[in-house]
Design a protein around this motif. Structure first.
Motif, PDB file in Angstrom:
ATOM      1  N   SER A  24       0.853  -1.191   0.000  1.00 34.30           N
ATOM      2  CA  SER A  24       0.000   0.000   0.000  1.00 34.30           C
ATOM      3  C   SER A  24       0.887   1.240   0.000  1.00 34.30           C
ATOM      4  CB  SER A  24      -0.918   0.007   1.221  1.00 34.30           C
ATOM      5  OG  SER A  24      -1.822  -1.082   1.157  1.00 34.30           O
ATOM      6  N   PHE A  25       0.474   2.241  -0.794  1.00 35.21           N
ATOM      7  CA  PHE A  25       1.332   3.410  -1.004  1.00 35.21           C
ATOM      8  C   PHE A  25       0.465   4.520  -1.577  1.00 35.21           C
ATOM      9  CE2 PHE A  25       4.303   5.969  -3.520  1.00 35.21           C
ATOM     10  CZ  PHE A  25       5.464   5.984  -2.755  1.00 35.21           C
ATOM     11  N   ASP A  26       0.742   5.769  -1.201  1.00 31.64           N
ATOM     12  CA  ASP A  26       0.023   6.878  -1.841  1.00 31.64           C
ATOM     13  C   ASP A  26       0.955   8.072  -2.003  1.00 31.64           C
ATOM     14  OD1 ASP A  26      -0.665   9.085   0.387  1.00 31.64           O
ATOM     15  OD2 ASP A  26      -0.821   7.117   1.308  1.00 31.64           O
ATOM     16  N   ILE A  27       0.574   8.952  -2.915  1.00 31.05           N
ATOM     17  CA  ILE A  27       1.386  10.149  -3.190  1.00 31.05           C
ATOM     18  C   ILE A  27       0.467  11.360  -3.265  1.00 31.05           C
ATOM     19  CG2 ILE A  27       1.373   9.595  -5.676  1.00 31.05           C
ATOM     20  CD1 ILE A  27       4.245  11.392  -3.868  1.00 31.05           C
ATOM     21  N   ARG A  28       0.822  12.410  -2.527  1.00 24.90           N
ATOM     22  CA  ARG A  28      -0.001  13.628  -2.449  1.00 24.90           C
ATOM     23  C   ARG A  28       0.639  14.755  -3.254  1.00 24.90           C
ATOM     24  NH1 ARG A  28       0.377  12.948   4.007  1.00 24.90           N
ATOM     25  NH2 ARG A  28      -0.829  11.021   4.201  1.00 24.90           N
ATOM     26  N   PRO A  29      -0.138  15.770  -3.601  1.00 23.38           N
ATOM     27  CA  PRO A  29       0.432  16.902  -4.359  1.00 23.38           C
ATOM     28  C   PRO A  29       1.542  17.593  -3.573  1.00 23.38           C
ATOM     29  CG  PRO A  29      -1.972  16.998  -4.356  1.00 23.38           C
ATOM     30  CD  PRO A  29      -1.589  15.945  -3.368  1.00 23.38           C
ATOM     31  N   GLY A  30       2.631  17.926  -4.257  1.00 26.11           N
ATOM     32  CA  GLY A  30       3.691  18.716  -3.646  1.00 26.11           C
ATOM     33  C   GLY A  30       4.523  18.003  -2.600  1.00 26.11           C
ATOM     34  N   GLU A  31       4.529  16.674  -2.609  1.00 23.14           N
ATOM     35  CA  GLU A  31       5.375  15.951  -1.651  1.00 23.14           C
ATOM     36  C   GLU A  31       6.327  15.015  -2.385  1.00 23.14           C
ATOM     37  OE1 GLU A  31       3.866  13.052   1.088  1.00 23.14           O
ATOM     38  OE2 GLU A  31       2.963  11.830  -0.479  1.00 23.14           O
ATOM     39  N   CYS A  32       7.398  14.672  -1.695  1.00 24.05           N
ATOM     40  CA  CYS A  32       8.329  13.668  -2.204  1.00 24.05           C
ATOM     41  C   CYS A  32       8.209  12.452  -1.287  1.00 24.05           C
ATOM     42  CB  CYS A  32       9.758  14.207  -2.206  1.00 24.05           C
ATOM     43  SG  CYS A  32      10.978  12.979  -2.758  1.00 24.05           S
ATOM     44  N   HIS A  33       7.623  11.395  -1.825  1.00 21.76           N
ATOM     45  CA  HIS A  33       7.435  10.161  -1.053  1.00 21.76           C
ATOM     46  C   HIS A  33       8.490   9.162  -1.527  1.00 21.76           C
ATOM     47  CE1 HIS A  33       4.310   7.235   0.871  1.00 21.76           C
ATOM     48  NE2 HIS A  33       5.551   6.894   1.158  1.00 21.76           N
ATOM     49  N   CYS A  34       9.403   8.808  -0.644  1.00 26.65           N
ATOM     50  CA  CYS A  34      10.517   7.926  -1.003  1.00 26.65           C
ATOM     51  C   CYS A  34      10.136   6.468  -0.780  1.00 26.65           C
ATOM     52  CB  CYS A  34      11.744   8.257  -0.170  1.00 26.65           C
ATOM     53  SG  CYS A  34      12.327   9.944  -0.392  1.00 26.65           S
ATOM     54  N   LEU A  35      10.386   5.657  -1.793  1.00 29.47           N
ATOM     55  CA  LEU A  35      10.192   4.217  -1.684  1.00 29.47           C
ATOM     56  C   LEU A  35      11.582   3.582  -1.614  1.00 29.47           C
ATOM     57  CD1 LEU A  35       8.054   1.890  -1.735  1.00 29.47           C
ATOM     58  CD2 LEU A  35       8.491   1.741  -4.185  1.00 29.47           C
ATOM     59  N   LEU A  36      11.895   3.047  -0.451  1.00 31.77           N
ATOM     60  CA  LEU A  36      13.231   2.506  -0.208  1.00 31.77           C
ATOM     61  C   LEU A  36      13.198   0.988  -0.190  1.00 31.77           C
ATOM     62  CD1 LEU A  36      13.559   5.044   2.575  1.00 31.77           C
ATOM     63  CD2 LEU A  36      15.476   4.808   1.028  1.00 31.77           C
ATOM     64  N   GLY A  37      14.236   0.391  -0.724  1.00 30.76           N
ATOM     65  CA  GLY A  37      14.318  -1.057  -0.694  1.00 30.76           C
ATOM     66  C   GLY A  37      15.614  -1.519  -1.323  1.00 30.76           C
ATOM     67  N   ASP A  38      16.093  -2.658  -0.851  1.00 31.54           N
ATOM     68  CA  ASP A  38      17.319  -3.227  -1.409  1.00 31.54           C
ATOM     69  C   ASP A  38      17.015  -3.864  -2.759  1.00 31.54           C
ATOM     70  OD1 ASP A  38      19.985  -3.779  -1.410  1.00 31.54           O
ATOM     71  OD2 ASP A  38      19.999  -4.882   0.484  1.00 31.54           O
ATOM     72  N   ASN A  39      18.042  -4.305  -3.467  1.00 33.54           N
ATOM     73  CA  ASN A  39      17.831  -5.009  -4.730  1.00 33.54           C
ATOM     74  C   ASN A  39      16.973  -6.251  -4.486  1.00 33.54           C
ATOM     75  OD1 ASN A  39      19.451  -3.162  -6.038  1.00 33.54           O
ATOM     76  ND2 ASN A  39      21.304  -4.387  -5.837  1.00 33.54           N
ATOM     77  N   GLY A  40      15.969  -6.446  -5.354  1.00 29.21           N
ATOM     78  CA  GLY A  40      15.091  -7.610  -5.207  1.00 29.21           C
ATOM     79  C   GLY A  40      13.941  -7.407  -4.243  1.00 29.21           C
ATOM     80  N   ALA A  41      13.788  -6.171  -3.729  1.00 27.05           N
ATOM     81  CA  ALA A  41      12.706  -5.917  -2.761  1.00 27.05           C
ATOM     82  C   ALA A  41      11.342  -5.816  -3.432  1.00 27.05           C
ATOM     83  CB  ALA A  41      13.003  -4.633  -1.985  1.00 27.05           C
ATOM     84  N   GLY A  42      11.319  -5.566  -4.754  1.00 29.72           N
ATOM     85  CA  GLY A  42      10.050  -5.425  -5.471  1.00 29.72           C
ATOM     86  C   GLY A  42       9.794  -4.023  -5.979  1.00 29.72           C
ATOM     87  N   LYS A  43      10.809  -3.140  -5.902  1.00 34.38           N
ATOM     88  CA  LYS A  43      10.630  -1.741  -6.306  1.00 34.38           C
ATOM     89  C   LYS A  43      10.273  -1.619  -7.786  1.00 34.38           C
ATOM     90  CE  LYS A  43      14.709  -0.050  -5.141  1.00 34.38           C
ATOM     91  NZ  LYS A  43      15.461  -1.285  -4.808  1.00 34.38           N
ATOM     92  N   SER A  44      10.991  -2.353  -8.639  1.00 36.84           N
ATOM     93  CA  SER A  44      10.757  -2.259 -10.087  1.00 36.84           C
ATOM     94  C   SER A  44       9.369  -2.751 -10.472  1.00 36.84           C
ATOM     95  CB  SER A  44      11.821  -3.051 -10.854  1.00 36.84           C
ATOM     96  OG  SER A  44      13.086  -2.474 -10.668  1.00 36.84           O
ATOM     97  N   THR A  45       8.943  -3.866  -9.874  1.00 32.63           N
ATOM     98  CA  THR A  45       7.598  -4.392 -10.144  1.00 32.63           C
ATOM     99  C   THR A  45       6.547  -3.379  -9.721  1.00 32.63           C
ATOM    100  OG1 THR A  45       8.413  -6.635  -9.750  1.00 32.63           O
ATOM    101  CG2 THR A  45       6.032  -6.328  -9.699  1.00 32.63           C
ATOM    102  N   PHE A  46       6.774  -2.773  -8.569  1.00 39.55           N
ATOM    103  CA  PHE A  46       5.827  -1.795  -8.035  1.00 39.55           C
ATOM    104  C   PHE A  46       5.652  -0.608  -8.985  1.00 39.55           C
ATOM    105  CE2 PHE A  46       4.998   2.041  -5.595  1.00 39.55           C
ATOM    106  CZ  PHE A  46       3.843   1.692  -4.926  1.00 39.55           C
ATOM    107  N   ILE A  47       6.775  -0.038  -9.475  1.00 35.99           N
ATOM    108  CA  ILE A  47       6.625   1.131 -10.348  1.00 35.99           C
ATOM    109  C   ILE A  47       6.026   0.749 -11.698  1.00 35.99           C
ATOM    110  CG2 ILE A  47       8.370   2.604  -9.291  1.00 35.99           C
ATOM    111  CD1 ILE A  47      10.211   1.923 -11.630  1.00 35.99           C
ATOM    112  N   LYS A  48       6.265  -0.481 -12.123  1.00 30.12           N
ATOM    113  CA  LYS A  48       5.673  -0.911 -13.391  1.00 30.12           C
ATOM    114  C   LYS A  48       4.158  -1.050 -13.280  1.00 30.12           C
ATOM    115  CE  LYS A  48       9.770  -2.898 -15.482  1.00 30.12           C
ATOM    116  NZ  LYS A  48      10.584  -4.101 -15.720  1.00 30.12           N
TER     117      LYS A  48
END
Length: 258
Positions: A24-48
């Motif tokens: 679960s994740f959300d992004i609001r106007p005018g904010e920088c929401h950082c998604l942190l994770g090591d290699n293989g954490a699922g970051k690439s799948t998430f952004i896709k």
């Protein structure tokens, strides 16, 4: 404040492999929401999934409160979600102006005699780059002569100019030196101040803390919670990313050197 994009309990399976298990994740106007994770954490799948490349196996995506199912990246772009990938998709031998307008070239004249409106394209390119703190030698300067940070800025300026409400940055500082990294982080700050939501995906905790408003840690396809700026430090984020128990075991085996 209503989120521009909200992702609820997103799951993604590739056959028997579970890439995301309820994110679960959300992004609001005018904010920088950082998604942190090591290699293989699922970051690439998430952004896709967020950018319409993949469809989720389960869960829902809401755009400005409305449930939405992206059929393609074009749908996500139409909803105002722009992604700047690590490889940048630029042609080094072409000019900054040509790269800025690629696929969306302004034209003049009437069909079938339409031509690329070079003067207008160049003027807008120089102005938009100046807004991001980059003074070009000229709009015909080849992209290949720019530094890595400046190329990132071209891609970000292009997305902002074409109406992005949410900007997803995939590891924008991963291959950059100190000065170039500082340029990219200041560009992120400029974009945020224009009311655009920035999703900053990184495994570098220091870079995230420099510009982030909120921090979500992804570990093995699951979110380990979201923290607000000022409520978490670098050590805690690093610990969550690495999996606290594993890091503690490694530290003890190395005699407390981590």
């Amino acid at each position: 404040m209503t989120a521009i994009v909200e992702m609820r309990n997103i799951q993604k399976h590739f056959g028997h492999v579970i890439a995301l298990a309820g994110v679960s994740f959300d992004i609001r106007p005018g904010e920088c929401h950082c998604l942190l994770g090591d290699n293989g954490a699922g970051k690439s799948t998430f952004i896709k999934i967020m950018s319409g490349v993949y469809r989720p196996s389960d869960g829902e995506v809401l755009v400005e409160g409305t449930p939405t199912l992206f059929q393609s990246p074009r749908d996500a772009m139409a909803a105002g979600i722009a992604t700047v990938y690590q490889d940048l998709a630029m042609i080094p031998l072409m000019s900054v102006s040509r790269n800025f307008w690629m696929g969306r070239e302004p034209e003049r004249g009437i069909w079938p005699f339409k031509t690329f409106d070079t003067a207008r394209a160049d003027e807008i390119t120089v102005a938009e780059m100046r807004k991001m703190g980059i003074n070009l030698r000229g709009p015909d300067q080849a992209v290949g002569t720019l530094s890595g940070g400046e190329r990132q800025t071209v891609a970000i300026a292009r997305a902002v100019y074409f109406g992005a409400k949410v900007l997803i940055l995939d590891e924008p500082t991963s291959a950059l030196g100190v000065r170039q990294t500082a340029n990219v982080l200041s560009t992120i700050d400029r974009v945020r101040k224009q009311g655009i939501g920035v999703v900053f995906i990184t495994h570098n905790v220091r870079h995230a803390l420099a510009v982030g408003d909120r921090f979500t840690v992804l570990n093995r396809g699951q979110t380990l919670g979201t923290a607000e700026r000022g409520t978490v430090d670098a050590a805690a984020l690093q610990d969550m990313m690495a999996g606290g128990q594993e890091l503690a075991l490694l530290e003890s085996s190395l005699g407390g050197t981590i």
